[in-house]
Design an enzyme around this catalytic site. Structure first.
Site, PDB file in Angstrom:
ATOM      1  N   CYS A  56      18.543   4.564  -1.587  1.00  0.00           N
ATOM      2  CA  CYS A  56      18.391   5.163  -2.930  1.00  0.00           C
ATOM      3  C   CYS A  56      19.493   6.167  -3.283  1.00  0.00           C
ATOM      4  O   CYS A  56      19.971   6.186  -4.420  1.00  0.00           O
ATOM      5  CB  CYS A  56      17.010   5.797  -3.074  1.00  0.00           C
ATOM      6  SG  CYS A  56      16.497   6.764  -1.662  1.00  0.00           S
ATOM      7  N   SER A 109       0.153  -4.136   6.255  1.00  0.00           N
ATOM      8  CA  SER A 109       0.002  -4.174   7.719  1.00  0.00           C
ATOM      9  C   SER A 109      -1.359  -4.746   8.130  1.00  0.00           C
ATOM     10  O   SER A 109      -2.287  -4.824   7.313  1.00  0.00           O
ATOM     11  CB  SER A 109       0.110  -2.747   8.261  1.00  0.00           C
ATOM     12  OG  SER A 109      -0.982  -2.005   7.750  1.00  0.00           O
ATOM     13  N   ARG A 133      17.226  17.347   1.890  1.00  0.00           N
ATOM     14  CA  ARG A 133      15.925  17.129   1.223  1.00  0.00           C
ATOM     15  C   ARG A 133      15.558  18.398   0.482  1.00  0.00           C
ATOM     16  O   ARG A 133      15.658  19.507   1.045  1.00  0.00           O
ATOM     17  CB  ARG A 133      14.863  16.808   2.270  1.00  0.00           C
ATOM     18  CG  ARG A 133      13.512  16.492   1.676  1.00  0.00           C
ATOM     19  CD  ARG A 133      13.398  15.088   1.147  1.00  0.00           C
ATOM     20  NE  ARG A 133      13.505  14.091   2.182  1.00  0.00           N
ATOM     21  CZ  ARG A 133      13.834  12.824   1.941  1.00  0.00           C
ATOM     22  NH1 ARG A 133      14.081  12.405   0.718  1.00  0.00           N
ATOM     23  NH2 ARG A 133      13.921  11.963   2.934  1.00  0.00           N
ATOM     24  N   THR A 167       0.816  -1.224   0.000  1.00  0.00           N
ATOM     25  CA  THR A 167       0.000   0.000   0.000  1.00  0.00           C
ATOM     26  C   THR A 167       0.849   1.274   0.000  1.00  0.00           C
ATOM     27  O   THR A 167       0.363   2.337  -0.349  1.00  0.00           O
ATOM     28  CB  THR A 167      -0.940   0.031   1.232  1.00  0.00           C
ATOM     29  OG1 THR A 167      -0.129  -0.130   2.397  1.00  0.00           O
ATOM     30  CG2 THR A 167      -1.976  -1.071   1.166  1.00  0.00           C
ATOM     31  N   GLY A 168       2.111   1.194   0.379  1.00  0.00           N
ATOM     32  CA  GLY A 168       2.969   2.388   0.484  1.00  0.00           C
ATOM     33  C   GLY A 168       3.495   2.845  -0.872  1.00  0.00           C
ATOM     34  O   GLY A 168       3.198   2.252  -1.910  1.00  0.00           O
ATOM     35  N   HIS A 176      17.018  11.714  -7.105  1.00  0.00           N
ATOM     36  CA  HIS A 176      18.034  12.124  -6.138  1.00  0.00           C
ATOM     37  C   HIS A 176      19.276  12.563  -6.912  1.00  0.00           C
ATOM     38  O   HIS A 176      19.776  11.826  -7.775  1.00  0.00           O
ATOM     39  CB  HIS A 176      18.406  10.964  -5.215  1.00  0.00           C
ATOM     40  CG  HIS A 176      17.381  10.653  -4.157  1.00  0.00           C
ATOM     41  ND1 HIS A 176      16.199  11.344  -4.004  1.00  0.00           N
ATOM     42  CD2 HIS A 176      17.383   9.719  -3.172  1.00  0.00           C
ATOM     43  CE1 HIS A 176      15.520  10.843  -2.982  1.00  0.00           C
ATOM     44  NE2 HIS A 176      16.217   9.852  -2.465  1.00  0.00           N
TER      45      HIS A 176
HETATM   46  N1  LIG Z   1      16.224   7.406   2.734  1.00  0.00           N
HETATM   47  C1  LIG Z   1      15.972   7.803   1.394  1.00  0.00           C
HETATM   48  C2  LIG Z   1      15.105   6.811   0.682  1.00  0.00           C
HETATM   49  C3  LIG Z   1      15.922   5.855  -0.097  1.00  0.00           C
HETATM   50  O1  LIG Z   1      16.332   4.761   0.302  1.00  0.00           O
HETATM   51  C4  LIG Z   1      15.301   9.160   1.363  1.00  0.00           C
HETATM   52  O2  LIG Z   1      14.833   9.583   2.435  1.00  0.00           O
HETATM   53  O3  LIG Z   1      15.270   9.789   0.323  1.00  0.00           O
END
Ligand SMILES: N[C@@H](CC=O)C(=O)O
Length: 391
Positions: A169, A58, A255, A33-34, A262
């Protein structure tokens, strides 16, 4: 054209390995579901070798139809799966021989070994077992030889199945750019600064008021993961163990307000004199280890080129380049001299495709092909046991 084309390539029409005898292998998705679970569903819909037959999640979602349990994020949920009842993440309830796990680390720690012990081939995206000495942490083009750990893993743990992990990632993006350079020249030091997309944090993920118009210079646990996983990924397999490479890595994780993709800015110090031209040439020529290039060419999810090098001064960019190789290529650009180390460059890749679900699927495809050193007969054993359970 000013630089290598980064347009998505059409899906490959790859003949299935003869061992499948014209049938697709049933597969289950744990954590379906994620956000990553949904990416598995999207990438596997219409896959020539695998058929998603079971969806598990879950206790909260178990027993509900998939369309009610999952808030679908991109495009349309495949119609055939809408009414499928979500199962609990329990090997007694899920029958498929191959299991793709998109579970959160809070669940993966117990659930994934339970499936491996119950004879399933588990492809995990969680952090829990990545650094375990007997668990392969795989990016096929980078370190497929590490799959040889499975023999020891199954013996030591007494599992009739097995567990394979793929990397975090952002490490995946960086390691794909660095592997050809480590192989060709020997890397001693790496400085890495990431700009990570919001989809890396899952759904609903980072609150919009935290990220819109903003950059957050912290992602929990990310920097140690980048530093440690890199040393394992670029390590060497021998005598039943992976020796981590003694690389010094310093990572900053950030972020940014990007949906997918990324970006990692890398400064690299080599064991000997290496020029930006040497680096570009090594990246352009790289296809992965000789022994598996033929197998990769037959895998439906493998891109024609794992690394796409661009000479454009303002690329790679997530908006323009994230779908290179259908999200499975890493795009590298801005290869230039570095005043502190030797050479610097920028690598960018799709975090939920190459960095998560697509990476797992490629690992599974190579296992199905029996790409050496996959233990002989592994697939037949696992699918044979599943057939016996079903009868
Ligand atoms: N931890 C990473 C996800 C990839 O594994 C993120 O937060 O971008």
């Amino acid at each position: 054209m000013p630089h290598d084309s980064v347009a998505p390539t059409p899906p490959a029409h790859t003949p299935a390995p003869a061992s499948l005898r014209g049938k697709r292998i049933p597969v289950a998705i744990l954590g379906a579901t994620g956000a990553v679970g949904q990416t598995f569903v999207r990438l596997l819909e219409g896959h020539p070798w695998f058929e998603v037959t079971e969806l598990a999640a879950s206790e909260r979602s178990a027993g509900r139809p998939y369309h009610e349990a999952a808030r679908w994020i991109e495009g349309q949920m495949p119609a055939r799966l809408r009414e499928v009842q979500v199962l609990p993440c329990d090997p007694a309830a899920v029958r498929a021989p191959i299991v793709f796990s998109a579970l959160d680390s809070s669940a993966a720690g117990d659930v994934e070994p339970a499936f491996a012990a119950a004879g399933r081939l588990v492809f995990s995206n969680a952090k829990n077992y990545r650094m375990a000495a007997d668990v392969p942490l795989l990016i096929p083009e980078v370190n497929w030889s590490h799959v040889a750990l499975l023999e020891k893993q199954r013996m030591l743990r007494g599992w009739s199945g097995a567990l394979i992990t793929n990397a975090n990632c952002s490490v995946t993006v960086a390691a794909m750019a660095l592997a050809p350079l480590h192989q060709a020249f020997g890397i001693e030091r790496v400085f890495a600064a990431t700009m990570q997309a919001v989809s890396g944090a899952g759904y609903p993920g980072v609150p919009s008021l935290d990220i819109l118009g903003n950059a957050i210079p912290y992602i929990a646990d990310e920097e140690p993961k980048i530093e440690e996983e890199m040393r394992k990924l670029l390590g060497t397999y021998g005598d039943g163990a992976v020796t981590h490479t003694p690389l010094r890595v310093s990572a900053h994780a950030n972020r940014v307000a990007v949906e997918h993709g990324h970006t990692v800015c890398l400064s690299v110090g080599f064991a000997r004199r290496v020029s930006p031209a040497d680096v570009s040439e090594a990246l352009r020529a790289w296809r992965g280890p000789d022994g598996i290039v033929g197998f990769l060419e037959a895998c439906p999810s493998a891109p024609a080129r794992p690394i796409v090098v661009t000479d454009a001064p303002d690329r790679p960019q997530p908006r323009r380049d994230v779908n290179a190789g259908r999200g499975m290529s890493v795009v590298v650009g801005r290869v230039r001299e570095d005043a502190l180390l030797d050479v610097k460059l920028v690598a960018m890749g799709h975090n939920t495709i190459r960095g998560a679900a697509g990476g797992s699927i490629l690992n599974a495809e190579l296992c199905v092909m029996g790409a050496p050193p996959v233990p002989a007969g592994l697939l037949a054993e696992i699918t044979g046991a599943a057939a016996a359970r079903a009868s």
